[in-house]
Write a protein that holds these residues in place. Sequence first.
Motif, PDB file in Angstrom:
ATOM      1  N   ALA A   1      39.384  -8.836 -38.379  1.00 10.37           N
ATOM      2  CA  ALA A   1      40.192  -8.092 -39.348  1.00 10.37           C
ATOM      3  C   ALA A   1      40.907  -6.924 -38.675  1.00 10.37           C
ATOM      4  O   ALA A   1      42.089  -6.652 -38.965  1.00 10.37           O
ATOM      5  N   ALA A   2      40.210  -6.242 -37.780  1.00  8.77           N
ATOM      6  CA  ALA A   2      40.832  -5.121 -37.076  1.00  8.77           C
ATOM      7  C   ALA A   2      41.988  -5.605 -36.208  1.00  8.77           C
ATOM      8  O   ALA A   2      43.061  -4.988 -36.166  1.00  8.77           O
ATOM      9  N   ALA A   3      41.800  -6.727 -35.520  1.00 12.73           N
ATOM     10  CA  ALA A   3      42.865  -7.265 -34.669  1.00 12.73           C
ATOM     11  C   ALA A   3      44.072  -7.672 -35.494  1.00 12.73           C
ATOM     12  O   ALA A   3      45.221  -7.471 -35.078  1.00 12.73           O
ATOM     13  N   ALA A   4      43.836  -8.221 -36.671  1.00 15.36           N
ATOM     14  CA  ALA A   4      44.939  -8.656 -37.522  1.00 15.36           C
ATOM     15  C   ALA A   4      45.771  -7.488 -38.024  1.00 15.36           C
ATOM     16  O   ALA A   4      46.970  -7.634 -38.289  1.00 15.36           O
ATOM     17  N   SER A   5      45.157  -6.322 -38.149  1.00 15.11           N
ATOM     18  CA  SER A   5      45.863  -5.166 -38.703  1.00 15.11           C
ATOM     19  C   SER A   5      46.423  -4.228 -37.643  1.00 15.11           C
ATOM     20  O   SER A   5      47.183  -3.322 -37.965  1.00 15.11           O
ATOM     21  N   ASP A   6      46.072  -4.449 -36.364  1.00 12.74           N
ATOM     22  CA  ASP A   6      46.476  -3.511 -35.325  1.00 12.74           C
ATOM     23  C   ASP A   6      47.887  -3.747 -34.796  1.00 12.74           C
ATOM     24  O   ASP A   6      48.460  -2.876 -34.137  1.00 12.74           O
ATOM     25  N   GLY A   7      48.451  -4.912 -35.047  1.00 12.48           N
ATOM     26  CA  GLY A   7      49.841  -5.156 -34.685  1.00 12.48           C
ATOM     27  C   GLY A   7      50.095  -5.551 -33.251  1.00 12.48           C
ATOM     28  O   GLY A   7      51.250  -5.534 -32.806  1.00 12.48           O
ATOM     29  N   TYR A   8      49.078  -5.929 -32.484  1.00 15.01           N
ATOM     30  CA  TYR A   8      49.281  -6.353 -31.100  1.00 15.01           C
ATOM     31  C   TYR A   8      49.177  -7.864 -30.928  1.00 15.01           C
ATOM     32  O   TYR A   8      49.217  -8.365 -29.799  1.00 15.01           O
ATOM     33  N   GLY A   9      49.004  -8.588 -32.029  1.00 13.33           N
ATOM     34  CA  GLY A   9      48.926 -10.041 -31.946  1.00 13.33           C
ATOM     35  C   GLY A   9      47.678 -10.549 -31.262  1.00 13.33           C
ATOM     36  O   GLY A   9      47.667 -11.682 -30.751  1.00 13.33           O
ATOM     37  N   ALA A  10      46.627  -9.736 -31.237  1.00 15.45           N
ATOM     38  CA  ALA A  10      45.402 -10.137 -30.544  1.00 15.45           C
ATOM     39  C   ALA A  10      44.620 -11.156 -31.370  1.00 15.45           C
ATOM     40  O   ALA A  10      44.595 -11.095 -32.601  1.00 15.45           O
ATOM     41  N   ARG A  11      43.946 -12.067 -30.655  1.00 17.16           N
ATOM     42  CA  ARG A  11      43.074 -13.042 -31.295  1.00 17.16           C
ATOM     43  C   ARG A  11      41.746 -13.027 -30.556  1.00 17.16           C
ATOM     44  O   ARG A  11      41.582 -13.712 -29.549  1.00 17.16           O
ATOM     45  N   PRO A  12      40.794 -12.219 -30.996  1.00 20.00           N
ATOM     46  CA  PRO A  12      39.489 -12.217 -30.329  1.00 20.00           C
ATOM     47  C   PRO A  12      38.922 -13.631 -30.257  1.00 20.00           C
ATOM     48  O   PRO A  12      38.982 -14.389 -31.218  1.00 20.00           O
ATOM     49  N   GLY A  13      38.384 -13.954 -29.095  1.00 22.42           N
ATOM     50  CA  GLY A  13      37.866 -15.296 -28.880  1.00 22.42           C
ATOM     51  C   GLY A  13      38.810 -16.194 -28.119  1.00 22.42           C
ATOM     52  O   GLY A  13      38.490 -17.352 -27.845  1.00 22.42           O
ATOM     53  N   THR A  14      39.982 -15.680 -27.749  1.00 15.57           N
ATOM     54  CA  THR A  14      40.963 -16.492 -27.021  1.00 15.57           C
ATOM     55  C   THR A  14      40.389 -17.008 -25.702  1.00 15.57           C
ATOM     56  O   THR A  14      40.528 -18.191 -25.366  1.00 15.57           O
ATOM     57  N   LEU A  15      39.741 -16.139 -24.937  1.00 20.34           N
ATOM     58  CA  LEU A  15      39.208 -16.542 -23.634  1.00 20.34           C
ATOM     59  C   LEU A  15      38.182 -17.664 -23.796  1.00 20.34           C
ATOM     60  O   LEU A  15      38.288 -18.711 -23.146  1.00 20.34           O
ATOM     61  N   GLY A  16      37.187 -17.454 -24.670  1.00 22.77           N
ATOM     62  CA  GLY A  16      36.145 -18.463 -24.833  1.00 22.77           C
ATOM     63  C   GLY A  16      36.682 -19.777 -25.361  1.00 22.77           C
ATOM     64  O   GLY A  16      36.317 -20.859 -24.881  1.00 22.77           O
ATOM     65  N   THR A  17      37.568 -19.721 -26.335  1.00 18.69           N
ATOM     66  CA  THR A  17      38.104 -20.942 -26.945  1.00 18.69           C
ATOM     67  C   THR A  17      39.011 -21.698 -25.987  1.00 18.69           C
ATOM     68  O   THR A  17      38.915 -22.929 -25.861  1.00 18.69           O
ATOM     69  N   ASP A  18      39.902 -20.982 -25.291  1.00 18.22           N
ATOM     70  CA  ASP A  18      40.835 -21.659 -24.393  1.00 18.22           C
ATOM     71  C   ASP A  18      40.132 -22.255 -23.182  1.00 18.22           C
ATOM     72  O   ASP A  18      40.512 -23.324 -22.690  1.00 18.22           O
ATOM     73  N   VAL A  19      39.114 -21.585 -22.671  1.00 19.85           N
ATOM     74  CA  VAL A  19      38.345 -22.156 -21.567  1.00 19.85           C
ATOM     75  C   VAL A  19      37.625 -23.417 -22.039  1.00 19.85           C
ATOM     76  O   VAL A  19      37.625 -24.456 -21.362  1.00 19.85           O
ATOM     77  N   ALA A  20      37.020 -23.356 -23.212  1.00 24.52           N
ATOM     78  CA  ALA A  20      36.299 -24.515 -23.740  1.00 24.52           C
ATOM     79  C   ALA A  20      37.228 -25.691 -24.004  1.00 24.52           C
ATOM     80  O   ALA A  20      36.822 -26.857 -23.913  1.00 24.52           O
ATOM     81  N   SER A  21      38.496 -25.415 -24.328  1.00 20.96           N
ATOM     82  CA  SER A  21      39.437 -26.498 -24.618  1.00 20.96           C
ATOM     83  C   SER A  21      39.712 -27.369 -23.407  1.00 20.96           C
ATOM     84  O   SER A  21      40.198 -28.497 -23.543  1.00 20.96           O
ATOM     85  N   THR A  22      39.403 -26.877 -22.209  1.00 23.17           N
ATOM     86  CA  THR A  22      39.599 -27.657 -20.984  1.00 23.17           C
ATOM     87  C   THR A  22      38.350 -28.434 -20.592  1.00 23.17           C
ATOM     88  O   THR A  22      38.370 -29.163 -19.598  1.00 23.17           O
ATOM     89  N   GLY A  23      37.273 -28.269 -21.351  1.00 25.69           N
ATOM     90  CA  GLY A  23      36.002 -28.894 -21.002  1.00 25.69           C
ATOM     91  C   GLY A  23      35.107 -28.012 -20.172  1.00 25.69           C
ATOM     92  O   GLY A  23      33.963 -28.374 -19.872  1.00 25.69           O
ATOM     93  N   ALA A  24      35.604 -26.844 -19.772  1.00 24.26           N
ATOM     94  CA  ALA A  24      34.800 -25.882 -19.020  1.00 24.26           C
ATOM     95  C   ALA A  24      34.066 -24.974 -20.007  1.00 24.26           C
ATOM     96  O   ALA A  24      34.168 -25.133 -21.225  1.00 24.26           O
ATOM     97  N   CYS A  25      33.349 -23.995 -19.482  1.00 17.67           N
ATOM     98  CA  CYS A  25      32.597 -23.104 -20.370  1.00 17.67           C
ATOM     99  C   CYS A  25      32.605 -21.687 -19.834  1.00 17.67           C
ATOM    100  O   CYS A  25      32.911 -21.435 -18.666  1.00 17.67           O
ATOM    101  N   VAL A  26      32.264 -20.766 -20.728  1.00 15.64           N
ATOM    102  CA  VAL A  26      32.105 -19.352 -20.383  1.00 15.64           C
ATOM    103  C   VAL A  26      30.633 -19.000 -20.533  1.00 15.64           C
ATOM    104  O   VAL A  26      30.036 -19.230 -21.584  1.00 15.64           O
ATOM    105  N   GLU A  27      30.081 -18.433 -19.484  1.00 16.22           N
ATOM    106  CA  GLU A  27      28.676 -18.019 -19.479  1.00 16.22           C
ATOM    107  C   GLU A  27      28.630 -16.507 -19.621  1.00 16.22           C
ATOM    108  O   GLU A  27      29.421 -15.797 -18.976  1.00 16.22           O
ATOM    109  N   THR A  28      27.747 -15.993 -20.461  1.00 15.50           N
ATOM    110  CA  THR A  28      27.704 -14.556 -20.712  1.00 15.50           C
ATOM    111  C   THR A  28      26.314 -14.006 -20.457  1.00 15.50           C
ATOM    112  O   THR A  28      25.306 -14.677 -20.711  1.00 15.50           O
TER     113      THR A  28
END
Length: 682
Positions: free
Chosen positions: A135-162
């Motif tokens: 919600a904060a990202a949607a209202s801040d006006g920078y076009g941010a989408r939290p989760g972009t890194l994790g989702t886009d990496v996963a879309s290639t079949g790879a993964c993010v380890e934390t």
Amino acid sequence: MTRRRGRRVVAAVVGVVLALATALSGAGAASAASAASAASGSVRTATDPVPLVVVGAPGLAWSDLERDDLPALSTLVADGALGSLTVRAVRSRACAVDGWLTLSSGRRAADTAGECRVPAPPVGGAVPGWSAYLAAAASDGYGARPGTLGTDVASTGACVETVGAGAAIGGADVRGRVEHHHESVPASFSCAVVLVDGGVLPEGGPERVAAVSRLDEVVASVLRAAEDRDVVVAGVGDGVSPVRPRAIVASGPSFATGTLTSASTRQPGAAQLQDVTATALARVGVGTAAVTGRVLTTVPDDGPVAERVAERVGFETRAATLRSVSPQVTGWLAALFTLWCALVAVLWWRRGADTTLPRTVVAGGVAVATVPVGTFVANLVPWWRAPAPGPVFAAALVVVVAVLGVAALAAERRRPLGGLVLVALVTLWVLGGDVLRGSGLQLGSVFGQNPTVGGRFYGFGNTSFALYGVAVLVVVAAVAAMATRWRVGRWGAAALAITVLVAALALEALPGLGADFGGPPGLLLGGLLVIALSIGLPLTPVRVVSAVVGAGALAVGVALLDWLRPADARTHLGDFVESVVSGEAGEVVGRKVAQNLANLGSPPLVAMALATLVLGVVAWRRGWRPSPAGGVVLRGAAVVALVGFAVNDSGLVIPAFVAVVLAPLLVAAGRQERGAGDVSAR
């Protein structure tokens, strides 16, 4: 002069225009090419598919790493590429959560407004409070989408380890879930991208020293687990530490020993937090078009490690000092300019505009007019290396202003408007030369680009454009006046002046140089007006409309040409066109409008604007007019100020600084009766 000779002059001038345009285009291309070649100077580039580990420690600064008891970090620093990281998120301070969210989004993002919160560990594979982050990202006006890194990496079949709570925020997918999470560093890593939370550093004292030691232990564990991987250690946010650029060091197969940079900054040693996101995405073959960062690259440098670290500490000190000094300099400049305007207005009102102003008032005004360019000249002195950088910078600025002021007054005594011409030439030399050399002087300056803000890292900012624009108009007017005296004819004089204007516009607008979108339209219109008035060309409706259309076409054309370049080579001009194409322009424009409105309420800028207005009204009522040549420059500068105010997001910045420079120097030149009709040397 014969008509044939006039034609030869015009033809020669046209040739010079084309040569200058070609040279400046080549300079821009060479600048971009040299940056690209330097950035790819390592044996392997950062886009090779080498697994990447990012250790984030909000608050980490280079001054924390000048210790001898940090074996793991010292090894990385000695073998790796060093840089200073801009971590600015939505607000001036990037809390730990803000930094991890920005890393996750690849764009500026932040927690909900309020006190900095400690990242909470995931519960059942879910990051707590994720919906609030979205919600904060949607209202801040920078076009941010939290989760972009994790989702886009996963879309290639790879993964993010934390590893750790903060890393979970950075590596979660758009649902706020983490699939490969550890509470502590494992014996080995299994994913292509790994994020490790190295802890938030306390503000200072023994607690900070102990926290950096714990970070070193975490890095040692990471190095044991990260065989044949690239390791990046970065201050991913300010946390609770003083706001300044953060330390970043990258070591491994993809990074040669040297200095970090990226296409987003085009400055050796400077990077943005979003660049880390772009680098991680590139490791799994994901493009960087959706993020505002660019892939980290290396400028090789095998110099002594102590010198390389000292350079980073100096950059950090320079940025942090100017962040605290800039409001004071701006406030004092506004106060002195307002006081000077009030004194002149009172004297004119009481004694009449034909009165001779006291020398102290004239000299004081000239000194005020030299302060803006003086702040850039002062950066030629490495004051940030001094034990007390703030006072040393202030002393350097006072000396520079005194020298420029005395020189301007001496030039004014020799010829009409001599002081204005001198200040204009110094401004062109300092700012124009700096842009040709890569804008390093303006990066980390009072009225330039501050890397803690990260608005831009190269080219002309709004304040520097105001100074540069006035200087260009003065020189264009001088060239037109001199050409008129040479009797080359009206069109010959116009062609010579247009030569200078075209060169100045190229320096201002080309993506590889000034990279300015909002400045060229005003500078073109103001310059054409100066030329027309200088040669006595009538301003018909057709000519005015043609000039306005041409100014708009210039801005759009430069932006489109930049957009046609590869995404990693674009400046913010091409990025804006891309936002129009992708439908995100509304957010960008909305943010710019909001920034413009916010700047309208800046007390120093309002004071300077009101003081200028009062002085102008009194001058008009009491019959004071500048010399004919001064009036030409004044009219052109008014166009630059008004168009700059309308097109840029800086509010009153451009009009205010145009007035600060121009008004005192015009008054110093005297009223109309003294004018000789030109601004050239006699």
